[in-house]
Motif scaffolding. Structure first.
Motif, short mmCIF file in Angstrom:
data_model
loop_
_atom_site.label_atom_id
_atom_site.label_comp_id
_atom_site.label_asym_id
_atom_site.label_seq_id
_atom_site.Cartn_x
_atom_site.Cartn_y
_atom_site.Cartn_z
N VAL A 19 1.98 2.97 12.99
CA VAL A 19 1.56 4.35 13.80
C VAL A 19 1.51 4.25 15.25
N SER A 20 1.98 5.12 16.09
CA SER A 20 1.70 5.20 17.61
C SER A 20 1.27 6.39 18.01
N VAL A 21 0.39 6.43 18.83
CA VAL A 21 -0.18 7.66 19.53
C VAL A 21 -0.32 7.35 20.90
N HIS A 22 0.07 8.49 21.69
CA HIS A 22 -0.14 8.49 23.24
C HIS A 22 -1.60 8.80 23.53
N MET A 23 -2.29 7.93 24.33
CA MET A 23 -3.55 8.34 24.92
C MET A 23 -3.59 8.59 26.29
N ARG A 33 -17.07 -1.56 17.13
CA ARG A 33 -17.15 0.09 17.12
C ARG A 33 -16.37 0.73 16.07
N ILE A 34 -15.57 -0.32 15.35
CA ILE A 34 -14.58 0.59 14.37
C ILE A 34 -15.14 1.33 13.31
N GLY A 35 -16.34 1.27 12.97
CA GLY A 35 -16.99 2.27 12.10
C GLY A 35 -17.01 3.65 12.55
N GLU A 64 -1.04 1.02 16.09
CA GLU A 64 -1.62 0.25 15.03
C GLU A 64 -0.71 -0.22 13.89
N TYR A 65 -0.73 -1.42 13.65
CA TYR A 65 0.02 -1.88 12.42
C TYR A 65 -0.71 -2.96 11.47
N PHE A 66 -0.20 -2.80 10.49
CA PHE A 66 -0.48 -3.88 9.30
C PHE A 66 0.80 -4.59 8.63
N ARG A 67 0.41 -5.83 8.43
CA ARG A 67 1.58 -6.70 7.67
C ARG A 67 0.86 -7.31 6.57
N LEU A 68 1.54 -7.36 5.25
CA LEU A 68 1.03 -8.12 4.15
C LEU A 68 1.48 -9.78 4.35
N THR A 69 0.77 -10.71 4.02
CA THR A 69 1.17 -11.94 3.94
C THR A 69 2.23 -12.08 3.12
N GLY A 71 3.44 -0.55 -3.04
CA GLY A 71 3.47 -0.50 -1.61
C GLY A 71 3.78 0.96 -1.16
N ARG A 72 4.27 1.82 -1.66
CA ARG A 72 4.74 3.14 -1.10
C ARG A 72 3.42 3.85 -1.08
N LEU A 73 2.57 3.87 -2.07
CA LEU A 73 1.30 4.35 -2.03
C LEU A 73 0.44 3.81 -1.16
N ARG A 74 0.22 2.45 -1.01
CA ARG A 74 -0.66 1.80 0.09
C ARG A 74 -0.08 2.02 1.25
N GLY A 75 1.13 2.11 1.36
CA GLY A 75 1.81 2.24 2.75
C GLY A 75 1.19 3.73 3.46
N ARG A 76 1.53 4.50 2.46
CA ARG A 76 1.21 6.08 3.08
C ARG A 76 -0.55 6.22 3.38
N THR A 77 -1.21 5.43 2.54
CA THR A 77 -2.55 5.55 2.42
C THR A 77 -3.06 4.76 3.96
N ASN A 78 -2.39 3.62 4.17
CA ASN A 78 -2.71 2.69 5.28
C ASN A 78 -2.22 3.61 6.53
N GLU A 79 -1.02 4.29 6.57
CA GLU A 79 -0.60 5.11 7.62
C GLU A 79 -1.47 6.23 7.73
N ARG A 80 -2.11 7.08 7.08
CA ARG A 80 -2.80 8.24 7.17
C ARG A 80 -4.22 7.60 8.03
N GLY A 81 -4.70 6.52 7.58
CA GLY A 81 -5.89 5.99 7.77
C GLY A 81 -5.62 5.45 9.24
N MET A 82 -4.45 4.83 9.69
CA MET A 82 -4.02 4.23 10.83
C MET A 82 -4.18 5.45 11.91
N ARG A 83 -3.41 6.57 11.39
CA ARG A 83 -3.23 7.83 12.39
C ARG A 83 -4.79 8.55 12.75
N THR A 84 -5.55 8.42 11.47
CA THR A 84 -7.10 9.02 11.64
C THR A 84 -7.74 8.06 12.51
N THR A 85 -7.39 6.64 12.57
CA THR A 85 -8.47 5.94 13.56
C THR A 85 -7.80 6.11 14.87
N LEU A 86 -6.51 5.90 15.14
CA LEU A 86 -6.13 6.41 16.42
C LEU A 86 -6.25 7.73 17.11
#
Length: 161
Positions: free
Chosen positions: A12-16, A32-34, A115-120, A133-148
């Motif tokens: 996920v990408s965000v302009h800041m 500070r990640i918390g 922000e990105y993630f890759r599984l081994t 994967g599809r479910l976890r990928g969507r959850t991770n993408e929502r989490g990355m967007r929230t984080t960013l």
């Protein structure tokens, strides 16, 4: 077959509206990640590490999807180029289950942060991704967007209401 070598992950990408140096300082400060992550509510440097460097180790305190058990995950910094990339493997040193990271680049008077993630790509992780994967990928993408977006609010001086 190409699906066997296809990366298992997402981004996920965000302009800041902040200089890349400020973005770098924030994303590479794991303590500070918390403030930003919906799943990792704290992290601390371990094994004598005090800041970002390749090989530095830390652990993150995680609650998956904000529910369920709380656990610590060991992490090792795998890429660390100031103002460009901060990446870490999650799992035992030298044998991560997945990799998370941030890429930064100056853009339009600010910074494009990805922000990105890759599984081994081990067989068992491919099986996991095939089933969940599809479910976890969507959850991770929502989490990355929230984080960013939370990082963006801090860097741009915007208060969340």
């Amino acid at each position: 077959m190409s699906f066997l070598v296809k990366p298992l992950g997402g981004e996920v990408s965000v302009h800041m509206k902040a200089p890349v140096e400020e973005v770098w300082a924030l994303v590479s400060d794991v303590t500070r990640i918390g403030e930003f992550s919906p799943e990792t509510f704290e992290a601390e440097w371990t094994h004598g590490a005090t800041g970002p460097a390749v090989g530095a180790r830390f652990r993150g305190h995680v609650r998956r999807n904000g529910v369920g058990p709380v656990y610590w995950t060991p992490c090792t910094v795998t890429a660390c180029v100031p103002d460009e990339v901060f990446e870490f493997g999650v799992g035992l040193e030298g044998n991560p289950l997945n990799t998370w990271g941030y890429r930064m680049a100056p853009e339009n008077g600010g910074t494009r942060v990805t922000e990105y993630f890759r599984l081994t790509p081990a067989w068992y992780m491919r099986g996991y991704w095939l089933v969940l994967g599809r479910l976890r990928g969507r959850t991770n993408e929502r989490g990355m967007r929230t984080t960013l977006e939370r990082m963006k609010a801090v860097l741009e001086g915007v208060s969340e209401s």
